[in-house]
Design a protein around this motif. Structure first.
Motif, PDB file in Angstrom:
ATOM      1  N   ALA A 403       0.832  -1.210   0.000  1.00  0.00           N
ATOM      2  CA  ALA A 403       0.000   0.000   0.000  1.00  0.00           C
ATOM      3  C   ALA A 403       0.866   1.259   0.000  1.00  0.00           C
ATOM      4  O   ALA A 403       0.573   2.228  -0.708  1.00  0.00           O
ATOM      5  CB  ALA A 403      -0.928  -0.008   1.216  1.00  0.00           C
ATOM      6  N   LYS A 404       1.951   1.223   0.768  1.00  0.00           N
ATOM      7  CA  LYS A 404       2.829   2.397   0.810  1.00  0.00           C
ATOM      8  C   LYS A 404       3.539   2.599  -0.520  1.00  0.00           C
ATOM      9  O   LYS A 404       3.671   3.737  -1.008  1.00  0.00           O
ATOM     10  CB  LYS A 404       3.848   2.260   1.935  1.00  0.00           C
ATOM     11  N   ALA A 405       3.975   1.497  -1.130  1.00  0.00           N
ATOM     12  CA  ALA A 405       4.629   1.603  -2.444  1.00  0.00           C
ATOM     13  C   ALA A 405       3.658   2.167  -3.478  1.00  0.00           C
ATOM     14  O   ALA A 405       4.028   3.020  -4.301  1.00  0.00           O
ATOM     15  CB  ALA A 405       5.155   0.236  -2.878  1.00  0.00           C
ATOM     16  N   ARG A 406       2.412   1.725  -3.444  1.00  0.00           N
ATOM     17  CA  ARG A 406       1.415   2.215  -4.395  1.00  0.00           C
ATOM     18  C   ARG A 406       1.132   3.700  -4.204  1.00  0.00           C
ATOM     19  O   ARG A 406       1.003   4.450  -5.179  1.00  0.00           O
ATOM     20  CB  ARG A 406       0.117   1.420  -4.239  1.00  0.00           C
ATOM     21  N   ASN A 407       1.036   4.113  -2.973  1.00  0.00           N
ATOM     22  CA  ASN A 407       0.751   5.521  -2.708  1.00  0.00           C
ATOM     23  C   ASN A 407       1.924   6.419  -3.098  1.00  0.00           C
ATOM     24  O   ASN A 407       1.729   7.514  -3.624  1.00  0.00           O
ATOM     25  CB  ASN A 407       0.394   5.709  -1.234  1.00  0.00           C
ATOM     26  N   LEU A 408       3.146   5.939  -2.835  1.00  0.00           N
ATOM     27  CA  LEU A 408       4.323   6.697  -3.266  1.00  0.00           C
ATOM     28  C   LEU A 408       4.375   6.783  -4.789  1.00  0.00           C
ATOM     29  O   LEU A 408       4.695   7.830  -5.368  1.00  0.00           O
ATOM     30  CB  LEU A 408       5.596   6.045  -2.728  1.00  0.00           C
ATOM     31  N   LEU A 409       4.044   5.667  -5.440  1.00  0.00           N
ATOM     32  CA  LEU A 409       4.036   5.649  -6.902  1.00  0.00           C
ATOM     33  C   LEU A 409       2.981   6.609  -7.451  1.00  0.00           C
ATOM     34  O   LEU A 409       3.258   7.364  -8.398  1.00  0.00           O
ATOM     35  CB  LEU A 409       3.757   4.230  -7.397  1.00  0.00           C
ATOM     36  N   ALA A 410       1.808   6.602  -6.840  1.00  0.00           N
ATOM     37  CA  ALA A 410       0.738   7.502  -7.305  1.00  0.00           C
ATOM     38  C   ALA A 410       1.165   8.959  -7.168  1.00  0.00           C
ATOM     39  O   ALA A 410       0.880   9.792  -8.040  1.00  0.00           O
ATOM     40  CB  ALA A 410      -0.539   7.247  -6.499  1.00  0.00           C
ATOM     41  N   ALA A 411       1.878   9.270  -6.086  1.00  0.00           N
ATOM     42  CA  ALA A 411       2.330  10.649  -5.868  1.00  0.00           C
ATOM     43  C   ALA A 411       3.359  11.060  -6.911  1.00  0.00           C
ATOM     44  O   ALA A 411       3.319  12.182  -7.437  1.00  0.00           O
ATOM     45  CB  ALA A 411       2.905  10.790  -4.466  1.00  0.00           C
ATOM     46  N   VAL A 412       4.287  10.167  -7.233  1.00  0.00           N
ATOM     47  CA  VAL A 412       5.325  10.484  -8.227  1.00  0.00           C
ATOM     48  C   VAL A 412       4.692  10.632  -9.607  1.00  0.00           C
ATOM     49  O   VAL A 412       5.009  11.567 -10.355  1.00  0.00           O
ATOM     50  CB  VAL A 412       6.416   9.390  -8.252  1.00  0.00           C
ATOM     51  N   GLU A 413       3.796   9.696  -9.950  1.00  0.00           N
ATOM     52  CA  GLU A 413       3.149   9.752 -11.266  1.00  0.00           C
ATOM     53  C   GLU A 413       2.307  11.017 -11.408  1.00  0.00           C
ATOM     54  O   GLU A 413       2.288  11.646 -12.466  1.00  0.00           O
ATOM     55  CB  GLU A 413       2.283   8.510 -11.469  1.00  0.00           C
ATOM     56  N   SER A 414       1.637  11.385 -10.338  1.00  0.00           N
ATOM     57  CA  SER A 414       0.809  12.585 -10.376  1.00  0.00           C
ATOM     58  C   SER A 414       1.662  13.834 -10.541  1.00  0.00           C
ATOM     59  O   SER A 414       1.336  14.738 -11.317  1.00  0.00           O
ATOM     60  CB  SER A 414      -0.021  12.684  -9.092  1.00  0.00           C
ATOM     61  N   GLY A 415       2.789  13.868  -9.838  1.00  0.00           N
ATOM     62  CA  GLY A 415       3.666  15.027  -9.923  1.00  0.00           C
ATOM     63  C   GLY A 415       4.373  15.152 -11.246  1.00  0.00           C
ATOM     64  O   GLY A 415       4.684  16.253 -11.701  1.00  0.00           O
ATOM     65  N   SER A 416       4.625  14.004 -11.878  1.00  0.00           N
ATOM     66  CA  SER A 416       5.347  14.043 -13.150  1.00  0.00           C
ATOM     67  C   SER A 416       4.421  14.131 -14.352  1.00  0.00           C
ATOM     68  O   SER A 416       4.868  14.270 -15.484  1.00  0.00           O
ATOM     69  CB  SER A 416       6.209  12.777 -13.297  1.00  0.00           C
ATOM     70  N   GLY A 417       3.095  13.975 -14.092  1.00  0.00           N
ATOM     71  CA  GLY A 417       2.140  14.026 -15.185  1.00  0.00           C
ATOM     72  C   GLY A 417       2.132  12.778 -16.027  1.00  0.00           C
ATOM     73  O   GLY A 417       1.635  12.789 -17.149  1.00  0.00           O
ATOM     74  N   SER A 418       2.700  11.677 -15.484  1.00  0.00           N
ATOM     75  CA  SER A 418       2.786  10.441 -16.264  1.00  0.00           C
ATOM     76  C   SER A 418       2.011   9.316 -15.617  1.00  0.00           C
ATOM     77  O   SER A 418       2.368   8.164 -15.752  1.00  0.00           O
ATOM     78  CB  SER A 418       4.252  10.019 -16.415  1.00  0.00           C
ATOM     79  N   ARG A 419       0.953   9.651 -14.907  1.00  0.00           N
ATOM     80  CA  ARG A 419       0.194   8.618 -14.218  1.00  0.00           C
ATOM     81  C   ARG A 419      -0.425   7.665 -15.232  1.00  0.00           C
ATOM     82  O   ARG A 419      -1.035   8.079 -16.215  1.00  0.00           O
ATOM     83  CB  ARG A 419      -0.911   9.238 -13.361  1.00  0.00           C
ATOM     84  N   SER A 420      -0.251   6.383 -14.960  1.00  0.00           N
ATOM     85  CA  SER A 420      -0.766   5.355 -15.868  1.00  0.00           C
ATOM     86  C   SER A 420      -2.140   4.887 -15.426  1.00  0.00           C
ATOM     87  O   SER A 420      -2.319   4.507 -14.280  1.00  0.00           O
ATOM     88  CB  SER A 420       0.180   4.145 -15.895  1.00  0.00           C
ATOM     89  N   PRO A 421      -3.135   4.881 -16.322  1.00  0.00           N
ATOM     90  CA  PRO A 421      -4.470   4.409 -15.945  1.00  0.00           C
ATOM     91  C   PRO A 421      -4.468   2.948 -15.520  1.00  0.00           C
ATOM     92  O   PRO A 421      -5.345   2.489 -14.830  1.00  0.00           O
ATOM     93  CB  PRO A 421      -5.298   4.603 -17.236  1.00  0.00           C
ATOM     94  N   SER A 422      -3.465   2.190 -15.974  1.00  0.00           N
ATOM     95  CA  SER A 422      -3.408   0.765 -15.640  1.00  0.00           C
ATOM     96  C   SER A 422      -2.824   0.517 -14.271  1.00  0.00           C
ATOM     97  O   SER A 422      -2.786  -0.622 -13.814  1.00  0.00           O
ATOM     98  CB  SER A 422      -2.574   0.021 -16.688  1.00  0.00           C
ATOM     99  N   ALA A 423      -2.345   1.553 -13.606  1.00  0.00           N
ATOM    100  CA  ALA A 423      -1.734   1.341 -12.287  1.00  0.00           C
ATOM    101  C   ALA A 423      -2.299   2.341 -11.286  1.00  0.00           C
ATOM    102  O   ALA A 423      -1.598   3.204 -10.780  1.00  0.00           O
ATOM    103  CB  ALA A 423      -0.209   1.479 -12.371  1.00  0.00           C
ATOM    104  N   PRO A 424      -3.609   2.279 -11.014  1.00  0.00           N
ATOM    105  CA  PRO A 424      -4.209   3.240 -10.090  1.00  0.00           C
ATOM    106  C   PRO A 424      -3.869   2.918  -8.652  1.00  0.00           C
ATOM    107  O   PRO A 424      -3.465   1.811  -8.321  1.00  0.00           O
ATOM    108  CB  PRO A 424      -5.711   3.041 -10.341  1.00  0.00           C
TER     109      PRO A 424
END
Length: 470
Positions: A403-424
Motif C-alpha cells: 500500500a505504501k509503495a502504491r501511494n508513493l508511486l501515485a504521488a510520483v506519477e501525479s507530480g510528473s504528469g505520467s500517471r498510468s491508468p493501468s496502475a491506479p
C-alpha cells in the motif's frame, strides 16, 4: 534436587516456586510481593553453563580444545548438554538441571510437514527448511571433527541425530540440545564489546512478557546472573523476563511460541544483485557508502513497512550512468532523495509487483486465515495455530508495504504528469483500484474505498498509523 536448587538460588529461591500455568506452561511463581526493580533471584557463576565452563571441564575440555578451528558457541553448548546427560556419575548438579529441561520443544524445526505448510510463503517457512538442512550438515561435521575422534567420551548411540528412544516424542538428541541453547540461553554484551552466552538453571524457566522490560543482568566481576522485578508482583503472580521486541516468525523458530497480534511482526525482504549486472562494481561501492551490500536483508515492520534502505538500495540497483552520477553527488551532499521520476517510478512499480507476487505465494490468503483462526479451525496453542499467526503477521506487513509503495508511486506519477491508468492507487483493505478512494485521516499514507474497509483494516494498520502520525 532440593540441595541443587538451594545452591542455584543462593539469593531468592525461597521466594519463588516452579508452577505449571494454563497458557505459558511451566514458569516461576512468586511466594511474596516484589516491587519493580527489586532483586528476585541470583544464579551463582559456578552453576552457569558457558563456553568457558565447557572448556574448563576436565573430561570434555581437552576434547573441545583439540578441534581446530574451534566449534561454534551453539555446538559447544549443545555438546556440553549432551555430554552431561550421557554421564553416569560425577555431574549430579548439572544432570539435575538437564533432567528439569523440557523433553520436547515446539520450535518450527519439529513441525510436521502439514503443520509447517500452514505458513507456506512466510520467511519462517523458508528459514525452517534451510535450517533443517543446516542442522544435518552441522551434525555431520561435528560427528567427524569431535565425536568420532573421541568415541570413549561420545558414544554415538547417545550423540546421534536419530535416537529411536526419542522418536516417539518427535525429537532427537542433537536437535533437542540445539533448541535448548536457542530457547533457554541469555546473551550479554561485555565491556570490551565481546559477548557471552549463558544458560542459567532455574532462571531459564522464566517466560517472556512484553509488559516488562530488560530485567536480567550479568555481573562481569562476580560472574553471577541476577533477575530483577520488571514490574510490581503480588503473591502468586508469574514472574516474567523480556526477550526483546521479537516478531512471531523468530519467536516460533527459536522459542516455540507466538503472540497473537504481535506488534513486532515483520517480514525480512532480501534484496540481491548478480555480479554480472551492468555497472556492478560502481554500484557495489555506492551500496557500501550507503551502509548496504549487494545482498541486503531489510526488515519490513508494522510501524515501518517500507524502510528507506529499500528505496536506497533499489535506486542504486536500477540506476543508469547519469543516475549513478546523481547518487554519488547526493551521498556527498548528505541528501536522500529520488534521483529522477523515471527511476523512482521503476523501483516503486517493481516493489508493488514483487510484493504482490510474494503475497500470492502464501498458502492461505489473509482474510481466509483470519476467519479460520476466529472459527477455531486450528486448536489454540497448537503448532498449526502458531504457524497461522506467523502467516497472518507477515501478510499484514506485506500488505502495508504494498500500500505504501502504491501511494508513493501515485504521488510520483501525479507530480510528473505520467500517471498510468493501468496502475491506479488501490484500497489498502480490498485492493480495489477503480473506485474513488479516501486517505486515512491520521497518517495520510494509505487509502480506502470507504468507511467499511477502513474499519476492517484498522487492526493491522493501527501500529503503522500511530508510528507515522505527526
Amino acid at each position: 534436587m532440593e540441595s541443587w536448587l538451594t545452591k542455584v538460588g543462593a539469593v531468592g529461591l525461597s521466594d519463588l516456586e516452579l508452577t505449571d500455568f494454563p497458557v505459558t506452561g511451566r514458569g516461576v511463581k512468586t511466594l511474596r510481593r516484589f516491587k519493580q526493580g527489586e532483586m528476585i533471584l541470583t544464579i551463582p557463576s559456578d552453576v552457569l553453563w558457558s563456553v568457558e565452563h565447557a572448556y574448563s571441564d576436565p573430561n570434555l575440555g581437552p576434547a573441545l580444545r583439540s578441534v581446530m578451528p574451534p566449534l561454534s558457541v551453539e555446538d559447544i553448548l549443545a555438546t556440553y548438554i549432551l555430554f552431561v546427560r550421557s554421564r553416569e556419575s560425577g555431574y549430579d548438579g548439572l544432570r539435575t538441571h538437564v533432567s528439569a529441561l523440557p523433553g520436547i520443544y515446539s520450535s518450527s524445526i519439529f513441525f510436521s510437514e502439514g503443520e509447517l505448510e500452514v505458513c507456506a510463503g512466510t520467511s519462517l517457512y523458508t528459514v525452517t527448511k534451510q535450517l533443517e538442512q543446516r542442522i544435518k550438515d552441522d551434525y555431520r561435521q561435528l560427528a567427524v571433527r569431535l565425536f568420532a575422534q573421541h568415541p570413549d567420551l561420545f558414544p554415538l548411540q547417545k550423540f546421534t541425530i536419530e535416537d529411536v528412544r526419542l522418536l516417539r516424542r518427535a525429537t532427537d538428541p542433537y536437535k533437542w540440545a540445539l533448541c535448548t541453547v536457542w530457547s533457554r540461553s541469555m546473551d550479554f554484551t561485555l565491556p570490551d564489546g565481546s559477548s557471552i552466552r549463558l544458560l542459567a538453571p532455574f532462571a531459564d524457566m522464566l517466560n517472556h512478557s512484553s509488559e516488562v522490560k530488560q530485567c536480567h543482568a550479568y555481573d562481569v566481576k562476580s560472574g553471577d546472573l541476577s533477575v530483577f522485578a520488571g514490574k510490581d508482583y503480588e503473591i502468586g503472580d508469574q514472574v516474567y523476563i523480556y526477550y526483546g521486541p521479537i516478531p512471531n516468525n523468530r519467536l516460533l523458530r527459536l522459542y516455540g511460541f507466538v503472540i497473537p497480534d504481535n506488534p513486532n511482526d515483520s517480514y525480512d525482504l532480501v534484496l540481491t544483485t548478480h555480479p554480472m549486472a551492468p555497472f556492478y562494481e560502481q554500484k557495489q561501492k555506492l551500496w557500501v557508502s550507503a551502509g548496504l551490500d549487494s545482498t541486503t536483508t531489510v526488515a519490513l515492520t508494522l510501524t515501518d513497512p517500507l524502510p528507506k534502505n529499500i528505496l536506497r538500495y533499489l535506486r542504486i540497483q536500477r540506476a543508469d550512468v547519469s543516475g549513478l552520477a546523481a547518487i554519488t553527488l547526493q551521498q556527498i551532499d548528505g541528501t536522500d532523495e529520488k534521483i529522477s521520476d523515471s527511476n523512482e517510478m521503476e523501483i516503486l512499480r517493481f516493489l508493488e509487483e514483487s510484493i504482490s507476487s510474494l503475497l500470492n505465494c502464501f498458502a492461505t490468503p489473509l482474510e481466509r486465515l483470519e476467519k479460520q483462526l476466529a472459527e477455531g479451525v486450528y486448536p489454540v496453542g497448537g503448532n498449526a495455530w502458531a504457524a497461522a499467526h506467523v502467516s497472518v503477521g507477515e501478510q499484514r506487513v506485506l500488505r502495508l508495504a504494498r500500500a505504501k509503495a502504491r501511494n508513493l508511486l501515485a504521488a510520483v506519477e501525479s507530480g510528473s504528469g505520467s500517471r498510468s491508468p493501468s496502475a491506479p492507487a488501490r484500497c489498502a483493505n480490498c485492493d480495489k483500484g477503480s473506485v474513488p478512494l479516501m486517505l486515512c485521516g491520521r497518517c495520510k499514507s494509505v487509502m480506502y474505498c470507504g468507511r467499511t474497509c477502513q474499519v476492517a483494516h484498522f487492526k493491522q494498520h493501527k501500529a503503522a498509523c500511530r508510528g507515522t502520525a505527526q
